[in-house]
Design a protein around this motif. Structure first.
Motif, PDB file in Angstrom:
ATOM      1  N   ALA A 207       3.537   9.816   6.904  1.00  0.00           N
ATOM      2  CA  ALA A 207       2.801  10.062   5.665  1.00  0.00           C
ATOM      3  C   ALA A 207       3.685   9.849   4.439  1.00  0.00           C
ATOM      4  CB  ALA A 207       2.237  11.481   5.677  1.00  0.00           C
ATOM      5  N   THR A 208       4.958  10.255   4.537  1.00  0.00           N
ATOM      6  CA  THR A 208       5.885  10.058   3.421  1.00  0.00           C
ATOM      7  C   THR A 208       6.074   8.582   3.114  1.00  0.00           C
ATOM      8  OG1 THR A 208       7.054  12.114   3.939  1.00  0.00           O
ATOM      9  CG2 THR A 208       8.223  10.485   2.594  1.00  0.00           C
ATOM     10  N   GLY A 209       6.281   7.777   4.161  1.00  0.00           N
ATOM     11  CA  GLY A 209       6.466   6.344   3.961  1.00  0.00           C
ATOM     12  C   GLY A 209       5.242   5.689   3.368  1.00  0.00           C
ATOM     13  N   ILE A 210       4.067   6.005   3.908  1.00  0.00           N
ATOM     14  CA  ILE A 210       2.831   5.424   3.387  1.00  0.00           C
ATOM     15  C   ILE A 210       2.588   5.881   1.953  1.00  0.00           C
ATOM     16  CG2 ILE A 210       0.318   5.395   3.649  1.00  0.00           C
ATOM     17  CD1 ILE A 210       0.731   5.585   6.660  1.00  0.00           C
ATOM     18  N   GLY A 211       2.862   7.173   1.698  1.00  0.00           N
ATOM     19  CA  GLY A 211       2.660   7.695   0.351  1.00  0.00           C
ATOM     20  C   GLY A 211       3.522   6.986  -0.675  1.00  0.00           C
ATOM     21  N   PHE A 212       4.802   6.732  -0.317  1.00  0.00           N
ATOM     22  CA  PHE A 212       5.678   6.027  -1.255  1.00  0.00           C
ATOM     23  C   PHE A 212       5.159   4.627  -1.536  1.00  0.00           C
ATOM     24  CE2 PHE A 212       9.039   2.910  -1.890  1.00  0.00           C
ATOM     25  CZ  PHE A 212       9.632   3.395  -3.044  1.00  0.00           C
ATOM     26  N   CYS A 213       4.800   3.894  -0.478  1.00  0.00           N
ATOM     27  CA  CYS A 213       4.356   2.510  -0.659  1.00  0.00           C
ATOM     28  C   CYS A 213       3.062   2.440  -1.463  1.00  0.00           C
ATOM     29  CB  CYS A 213       4.170   1.841   0.702  1.00  0.00           C
ATOM     30  SG  CYS A 213       5.722   1.526   1.572  1.00  0.00           S
ATOM     31  N   MET A 214       2.162   3.400  -1.248  1.00  0.00           N
ATOM     32  CA  MET A 214       0.907   3.387  -1.985  1.00  0.00           C
ATOM     33  C   MET A 214       1.098   3.817  -3.448  1.00  0.00           C
ATOM     34  SD  MET A 214      -1.322   2.129   0.027  1.00  0.00           S
ATOM     35  CE  MET A 214       0.078   1.083   0.521  1.00  0.00           C
ATOM     36  N   SER A 216       3.842   3.282  -5.256  1.00  0.00           N
ATOM     37  CA  SER A 216       4.683   2.331  -5.986  1.00  0.00           C
ATOM     38  C   SER A 216       3.899   1.065  -6.296  1.00  0.00           C
ATOM     39  CB  SER A 216       5.925   1.988  -5.153  1.00  0.00           C
ATOM     40  OG  SER A 216       6.638   0.915  -5.742  1.00  0.00           O
ATOM     41  N   ARG A 217       3.640   0.818  -7.560  1.00  0.00           N
ATOM     42  CA  ARG A 217       2.890  -0.387  -7.933  1.00  0.00           C
ATOM     43  C   ARG A 217       3.636  -1.662  -7.563  1.00  0.00           C
ATOM     44  NH1 ARG A 217       0.845  -0.479 -13.901  1.00  0.00           N
ATOM     45  NH2 ARG A 217      -0.117  -2.366 -13.044  1.00  0.00           N
ATOM     46  N   PRO A 218       4.962  -1.748  -7.764  1.00  0.00           N
ATOM     47  CA  PRO A 218       5.661  -2.963  -7.338  1.00  0.00           C
ATOM     48  C   PRO A 218       5.533  -3.216  -5.845  1.00  0.00           C
ATOM     49  CG  PRO A 218       7.031  -1.692  -8.845  1.00  0.00           C
ATOM     50  CD  PRO A 218       5.857  -0.832  -8.506  1.00  0.00           C
ATOM     51  N   VAL A 219       5.655  -2.171  -5.030  1.00  0.00           N
ATOM     52  CA  VAL A 219       5.561  -2.340  -3.583  1.00  0.00           C
ATOM     53  C   VAL A 219       4.144  -2.751  -3.185  1.00  0.00           C
ATOM     54  CG1 VAL A 219       5.632  -1.105  -1.370  1.00  0.00           C
ATOM     55  CG2 VAL A 219       7.486  -0.815  -3.030  1.00  0.00           C
ATOM     56  N   ARG A 220       3.140  -2.175  -3.817  1.00  0.00           N
ATOM     57  CA  ARG A 220       1.753  -2.541  -3.495  1.00  0.00           C
ATOM     58  C   ARG A 220       1.518  -4.033  -3.747  1.00  0.00           C
ATOM     59  NH1 ARG A 220       0.039   2.011  -6.509  1.00  0.00           N
ATOM     60  NH2 ARG A 220      -0.999   0.624  -8.004  1.00  0.00           N
ATOM     61  N   ARG A 221       2.100  -4.557  -4.805  1.00  0.00           N
ATOM     62  CA  ARG A 221       1.905  -5.976  -5.115  1.00  0.00           C
ATOM     63  C   ARG A 221       2.640  -6.861  -4.109  1.00  0.00           C
ATOM     64  NH1 ARG A 221       2.995  -4.163 -10.502  1.00  0.00           N
ATOM     65  NH2 ARG A 221       4.799  -5.541 -10.699  1.00  0.00           N
ATOM     66  N   ILE A 222       3.812  -6.417  -3.662  1.00  0.00           N
ATOM     67  CA  ILE A 222       4.538  -7.162  -2.626  1.00  0.00           C
ATOM     68  C   ILE A 222       3.722  -7.214  -1.337  1.00  0.00           C
ATOM     69  CG2 ILE A 222       6.594  -7.156  -1.149  1.00  0.00           C
ATOM     70  CD1 ILE A 222       8.077  -5.804  -3.525  1.00  0.00           C
ATOM     71  N   LEU A 223       3.142  -6.076  -0.962  1.00  0.00           N
ATOM     72  CA  LEU A 223       2.341  -6.012   0.260  1.00  0.00           C
ATOM     73  C   LEU A 223       1.109  -6.903   0.154  1.00  0.00           C
ATOM     74  CD1 LEU A 223       2.525  -2.181   1.048  1.00  0.00           C
ATOM     75  CD2 LEU A 223       3.847  -4.026   2.088  1.00  0.00           C
ATOM     76  N   ALA A 224       0.478  -6.928  -1.008  1.00  0.00           N
ATOM     77  CA  ALA A 224      -0.709  -7.771  -1.191  1.00  0.00           C
ATOM     78  C   ALA A 224      -0.363  -9.246  -1.036  1.00  0.00           C
ATOM     79  CB  ALA A 224      -1.324  -7.516  -2.574  1.00  0.00           C
ATOM     80  N   ARG A 225       0.786  -9.655  -1.584  1.00  0.00           N
ATOM     81  CA  ARG A 225       1.187 -11.055  -1.467  1.00  0.00           C
ATOM     82  C   ARG A 225       1.498 -11.409  -0.017  1.00  0.00           C
ATOM     83  NH1 ARG A 225       2.143 -12.979  -6.854  1.00  0.00           N
ATOM     84  NH2 ARG A 225       2.427 -15.051  -5.941  1.00  0.00           N
TER      85      ARG A 225
END
Length: 405
Positions: A207-214, A216-225
């Motif tokens: 949950a901690t890892g998912i929470g951080f990634c969700m 973080s706007r920069p990380v969310r954009r990396i995941l989308a790409r």
């Protein structure tokens, strides 16, 4: 020593890099053997594409759990366990093939098992790079690991095709089982000086890892790409065995040569992609790479000329490594050390999950329509996504969200 080769100054990185190259070589030889063997076991494009999907699907299903394991336990021990499991799975695949009892479903089960080992290994492996080199050399170390993978991708498929044509797929699978031994020996001899991880409950850690990634706007954009590119780019490798068999009327050696050209293009671009990112920025590099890959799908879909397919595969390989190296570096630089394994596992779950989903969907499209239509559909998706995502999900600016200097 050139800056791009600076990580080789570190003995641990050098030894692990060489052993990993041998292991990747074996994996590519097994991949060629499994994909081509499936063309002999069935005529279904979907089943052939599922060979690729079964190797990457576990990263989607198990990746986040594997990331929590990497952060809660000794990463070296996790890698050793994963390598041992993959060795056992490859050995059993060898025996099943040699004895003539292999079926399409059983072949998929074995590739799925190896994929599970890869899912367990990957977060611990990528997070351990920081233990092998200094922070200043981390981007170069990631690029060199990518080169090792793509060097194996260049030589391994051609060698795999030759082995299969001269002997049988069973020998290719046996070669892969043996290739894990070198890496296991190197890991047993490597004793990094690390602080024992602070263990937390698995569900809480996830949950901690998912929470951080969700959050973080920069990380969310990396995941989308990563998701968008993986979904479209999956079609080329997943459908390549069918294309070689049905359109090029080639053999396992032809298939190996096509994958080898893809790998050579990856190596060529991996050598200068770091300089390209510094000059043009990550967003422009990803946009160019996606549209280039999309453009290469047009000749692949429409031609029956092997030389044209080889040239397109070379260029597509460069676009592939430009994309995934850029995304990996961006993710590592924005992931805190204490949850690094979880962040990388989420990144891999998204990108490799997209590859598995793309392989399934495009294999289904090929069965319902044609190979050409499926490959053109993948290119259309990549081109459209590249244009839209540069607006709605631009890559982070250089200092945006960074946790490493």
């Amino acid at each position: 020593m050139p800056a791009s080769l600076a990580p080789f100054r570190f003995p641990a990185f050098r030894a692990i890099w060489i052993a990993n190259l041998a292991s990747n070589m074996g994996s590519m030889i097994q991949s060629v053997g499994a994909a081509w063997l499936m063309t002999e076991l069935t005529t279904s494009h979907l089943f052939i594409a599922l060979v690729q999907a079964s190797a990457t699907l576990p990263i989607l299903l198990l990746g986040v759990v594997a990331g929590a394991i990497a952060d809660n336990y000794d990463r070296r021990a996790v890698m050793l366990a994963a390598q041992g499991f993959m060795l056992a799975a490859s050995a059993l695949l060898t025996v099943a093939t040699w004895s003539g009892v292999l079926t399409p479903a059983l072949l998929l089960a074995f590739t799925l098992a190896v994929g599970c080992g890869t899912a367990l290994n990957s977060p611990a492996w990528q997070a351990s790079v920081r233990l092998q080199v200094g922070h200043a050399d981390l981007p170069q170390a990631i690029a060199l690991n990518t080169i090792a993978f793509n060097l194996a991708r260049s030589v391994g498929p051609a060698l795999g095709g030759l082995l299969i044509s001269l002997t049988s797929p069973a020998l290719a699978f046996a070669f892969n089982a043996v290739s894990y031994v070198a890496l296991i020996v190197v890991l047993l001899r490597w004793h990094p000086d690390v602080t024992p991880p602070r263990r937390t409950p698995m569900l809480g850690a996830i949950a901690t890892g998912i929470g951080f990634c969700m959050a973080s706007r920069p990380v969310r954009r990396i995941l989308a790409r990563g998701f968008a590119f993986g979904l479209g780019a999956a079609g080329f490798q997943a459908l390549l065995p069918s294309l070689v068999r049905d359109r090029l009327h080639g053999s396992e050696i032809t298939y190996g040569l096509c994958l080898g050209a893809f790998g050579l293009g990856s190596i060529f671009c991996a050598l200068w992609i770091g300089a390209a990112r510094r000059r043009w920025g990550s967003d422009r590099v990803l946009g160019i790479a996606a549209t280039t890959f999309a453009a290469m799908m047009v000749p692949v879909a429409l031609t029956q000329n092997l030389l044209v397919v080889l040239a397109a595969a070379f260029v597509a390989g460069g676009a592939w490594v430009s994309t995934f190296t850029t995304l990996n570096v961006a993710m590592q630089l924005r992931s805190p050390e204490e949850i690094l394994g979880r962040c990388l596992s989420i990144y891999q779950a998204v990108t490799f999950g997209a590859l598995a989903l793309g392989a399934y969907v495009l294999g289904l499209v090929a069965d319902l329509t044609s190979l050409s239509a499926a490959i053109l559909a993948s290119g259309t998706w990549l081109a459209g996504a590249a244009l839209i995502l540069r607006i709605v999900a631009p890559m982070p600016q250089r200092d945006e969200g960074r946790v490493l200097p």
